[in-house]
Design a protein around this motif. Sequence first.
Motif, PDB file in Angstrom:
ATOM      1  N   ALA A  32       0.825  -1.209   0.000  1.00 23.15           N
ATOM      2  CA  ALA A  32       0.000   0.000   0.000  1.00 23.15           C
ATOM      3  C   ALA A  32       0.859   1.258   0.000  1.00 23.15           C
ATOM      4  N   ILE A  33       1.909   1.271   0.796  1.00 23.33           N
ATOM      5  CA  ILE A  33       2.766   2.460   0.861  1.00 23.33           C
ATOM      6  C   ILE A  33       3.466   2.685  -0.473  1.00 23.33           C
ATOM      7  N   ASN A  34       3.941   1.616  -1.093  1.00 25.85           N
ATOM      8  CA  ASN A  34       4.564   1.754  -2.409  1.00 25.85           C
ATOM      9  C   ASN A  34       3.571   2.269  -3.444  1.00 25.85           C
ATOM     10  N   ASP A  35       2.335   1.781  -3.377  1.00 24.66           N
ATOM     11  CA  ASP A  35       1.327   2.228  -4.324  1.00 24.66           C
ATOM     12  C   ASP A  35       0.982   3.692  -4.099  1.00 24.66           C
ATOM     13  N   LEU A  36       0.811   4.087  -2.849  1.00 27.80           N
ATOM     14  CA  LEU A  36       0.510   5.483  -2.552  1.00 27.80           C
ATOM     15  C   LEU A  36       1.636   6.394  -3.042  1.00 27.80           C
ATOM     16  N   ARG A  37       2.869   5.954  -2.864  1.00 26.19           N
ATOM     17  CA  ARG A  37       4.003   6.755  -3.350  1.00 26.19           C
ATOM     18  C   ARG A  37       3.897   6.976  -4.863  1.00 26.19           C
ATOM     19  N   SER A  38       3.434   5.973  -5.585  1.00 26.17           N
ATOM     20  CA  SER A  38       3.351   6.074  -7.050  1.00 26.17           C
ATOM     21  C   SER A  38       2.218   6.980  -7.506  1.00 26.17           C
ATOM     22  N   LEU A  39       1.294   7.331  -6.621  1.00 31.61           N
ATOM     23  CA  LEU A  39       0.129   8.124  -7.002  1.00 31.61           C
ATOM     24  C   LEU A  39       0.352   9.628  -6.912  1.00 31.61           C
ATOM     25  N   PHE A  40       1.512  10.045  -6.418  1.00 27.44           N
ATOM     26  CA  PHE A  40       1.820  11.476  -6.374  1.00 27.44           C
ATOM     27  C   PHE A  40       2.037  11.988  -7.792  1.00 27.44           C
ATOM     28  N   SER A  41       1.409  13.112  -8.123  1.00 26.86           N
ATOM     29  CA  SER A  41       1.615  13.732  -9.431  1.00 26.86           C
ATOM     30  C   SER A  41       2.575  14.908  -9.343  1.00 26.86           C
ATOM     31  N   GLU A  42       3.035  15.220  -8.142  1.00 23.47           N
ATOM     32  CA  GLU A  42       4.008  16.288  -7.918  1.00 23.47           C
ATOM     33  C   GLU A  42       5.102  15.755  -7.010  1.00 23.47           C
ATOM     34  N   PRO A  43       6.255  16.443  -6.952  1.00 24.05           N
ATOM     35  CA  PRO A  43       7.344  15.984  -6.083  1.00 24.05           C
ATOM     36  C   PRO A  43       6.904  15.897  -4.619  1.00 24.05           C
ATOM     37  N   LEU A  44       7.455  14.943  -3.917  1.00 23.79           N
ATOM     38  CA  LEU A  44       7.165  14.792  -2.498  1.00 23.79           C
ATOM     39  C   LEU A  44       7.674  15.992  -1.706  1.00 23.79           C
ATOM     40  N   LEU A  64       7.254   3.744   6.220  1.00 24.52           N
ATOM     41  CA  LEU A  64       7.019   5.177   6.048  1.00 24.52           C
ATOM     42  C   LEU A  64       8.334   5.950   6.070  1.00 24.52           C
ATOM     43  N   HIS A  65       9.227   5.557   6.962  1.00 22.27           N
ATOM     44  CA  HIS A  65      10.515   6.234   7.058  1.00 22.27           C
ATOM     45  C   HIS A  65      11.344   6.012   5.800  1.00 22.27           C
ATOM     46  N   GLN A  66      11.369   4.779   5.312  1.00 21.97           N
ATOM     47  CA  GLN A  66      12.144   4.469   4.109  1.00 21.97           C
ATOM     48  C   GLN A  66      11.608   5.187   2.881  1.00 21.97           C
ATOM     49  N   THR A  67      10.292   5.324   2.785  1.00 24.42           N
ATOM     50  CA  THR A  67       9.661   5.867   1.584  1.00 24.42           C
ATOM     51  C   THR A  67       9.604   7.381   1.573  1.00 24.42           C
ATOM     52  N   PHE A  68       9.299   7.996   2.710  1.00 18.68           N
ATOM     53  CA  PHE A  68       9.034   9.438   2.742  1.00 18.68           C
ATOM     54  C   PHE A  68      10.086  10.244   3.502  1.00 18.68           C
ATOM     55  N   MET A  69      10.986   9.590   4.223  1.00 21.59           N
ATOM     56  CA  MET A  69      12.074  10.243   4.955  1.00 21.59           C
ATOM     57  C   MET A  69      11.581  11.439   5.779  1.00 21.59           C
ATOM     58  N   PRO A  70      10.616  11.215   6.671  1.00 19.02           N
ATOM     59  CA  PRO A  70      10.057  12.344   7.428  1.00 19.02           C
ATOM     60  C   PRO A  70      11.045  12.936   8.431  1.00 19.02           C
ATOM     61  N   ARG A 224     -16.100  -5.288 -11.991  1.00 20.26           N
ATOM     62  CA  ARG A 224     -16.078  -5.874 -10.657  1.00 20.26           C
ATOM     63  C   ARG A 224     -16.402  -4.797  -9.628  1.00 20.26           C
ATOM     64  N   GLU A 225     -16.836  -5.219  -8.471  1.00 20.21           N
ATOM     65  CA  GLU A 225     -17.050  -4.289  -7.362  1.00 20.21           C
ATOM     66  C   GLU A 225     -15.732  -4.169  -6.608  1.00 20.21           C
ATOM     67  N   GLU A 226     -15.146  -2.997  -6.596  1.00 19.57           N
ATOM     68  CA  GLU A 226     -13.808  -2.822  -6.049  1.00 19.57           C
ATOM     69  C   GLU A 226     -13.774  -3.076  -4.536  1.00 19.57           C
ATOM     70  N   THR A 227     -12.746  -3.798  -4.107  1.00 20.31           N
ATOM     71  CA  THR A 227     -12.579  -4.103  -2.680  1.00 20.31           C
ATOM     72  C   THR A 227     -11.512  -3.250  -2.022  1.00 20.31           C
ATOM     73  N   LEU A 228     -10.713  -2.547  -2.815  1.00 17.94           N
ATOM     74  CA  LEU A 228      -9.687  -1.650  -2.286  1.00 17.94           C
ATOM     75  C   LEU A 228      -9.697  -0.343  -3.069  1.00 17.94           C
ATOM     76  N   VAL A 229      -9.409   0.749  -2.370  1.00 21.99           N
ATOM     77  CA  VAL A 229      -9.214   2.034  -3.035  1.00 21.99           C
ATOM     78  C   VAL A 229      -8.089   2.784  -2.326  1.00 21.99           C
ATOM     79  N   ASN A 230      -7.153   3.299  -3.121  1.00 13.97           N
ATOM     80  CA  ASN A 230      -6.065   4.134  -2.618  1.00 13.97           C
ATOM     81  C   ASN A 230      -6.140   5.482  -3.309  1.00 13.97           C
ATOM     82  N   VAL A 231      -5.893   6.557  -2.563  1.00 18.66           N
ATOM     83  CA  VAL A 231      -5.906   7.882  -3.156  1.00 18.66           C
ATOM     84  C   VAL A 231      -4.925   8.785  -2.418  1.00 18.66           C
ATOM     85  N   VAL A 232      -4.219   9.608  -3.184  1.00 20.62           N
ATOM     86  CA  VAL A 232      -3.404  10.682  -2.645  1.00 20.62           C
ATOM     87  C   VAL A 232      -4.164  11.979  -2.955  1.00 20.62           C
ATOM     88  N   ALA A 233      -4.705  12.600  -1.911  1.00 24.16           N
ATOM     89  CA  ALA A 233      -5.560  13.784  -2.069  1.00 24.16           C
ATOM     90  C   ALA A 233      -4.896  14.972  -1.391  1.00 24.16           C
TER      91      ALA A 233
END
Length: 241
Positions: A32-44, A64-70, A224-233
């Motif tokens: 999920a974290i990898n997928d959310l990272r891919s959904l950004f349309s602008e730089p982190l 979260l630390h590895q992906t987003f380096m907070p 199909r009826e979707e069972t998962l949804v991910n969004v970066v809003a």
Amino acid sequence: MGYLSNTYVEETRFGLWFLRSHTWQHHVLRVAINDLRSLFSEPLPGHPVLLDAGCGQGKSFRYLHQTFMPERLIGVDADPHSLKQSREEAVNQGMTVELIGSDCATLTVPDASIDLLFCHQTFHHLVEQEQALAEFYRVLKPGGYLLFAESTEAYIDTWVIRWLFRHPMQVQKSAAQYLEMIRHQGFQFTAQNVSYPYLWWSRAKDFGLLERLGLRQPKPFGQREETLVNVVARKPLEGAV
């Protein structure tokens, strides 16, 4: 147990065990974290303040630390026992995590103080969903991002999930209803920022067993009826229309 929410739905023993399992960490959280990272349309955002809403036992922290380096990582949960385990997880990972005992509907976090808010498989546990989403909007900085990943009613309302886990069934929603709720709150996103993962563990009824055995063809997107949804809003920048 003195939960920090009057509407908390206590998880089953199996559910608590599952949230510590390799399957949860490797096949659910990591993916999920990898997928959310891919959904950004602008730089982190660089070195963001990141809040994990419903951090549970802290198994998300290292991903979260590895992906987003907070610069700062904050975990919020309404279960004191889970917070204790989150604290232990942070120590084991050698990480500094600020932990807050709080209901998502009444966050004790200042206005406009968060760059990224991660809400993964938490929202379907919340009874006061509108209030929680309003709180997410409040604490995010203008231009900040909500990273939302959820199972939908089509998955939660199956006999095996009802048997193994506990959820407030009266608030479960479809993928479209979750997206509409997020948009109605004022968040902005496009189709580029949304995904509908079709993962083996999210296949309703049989976890994709018949498909893996070649006894049934997977239904394509749109049929199909979707069972998962991910969004970066994104919360709009101040003054943006």
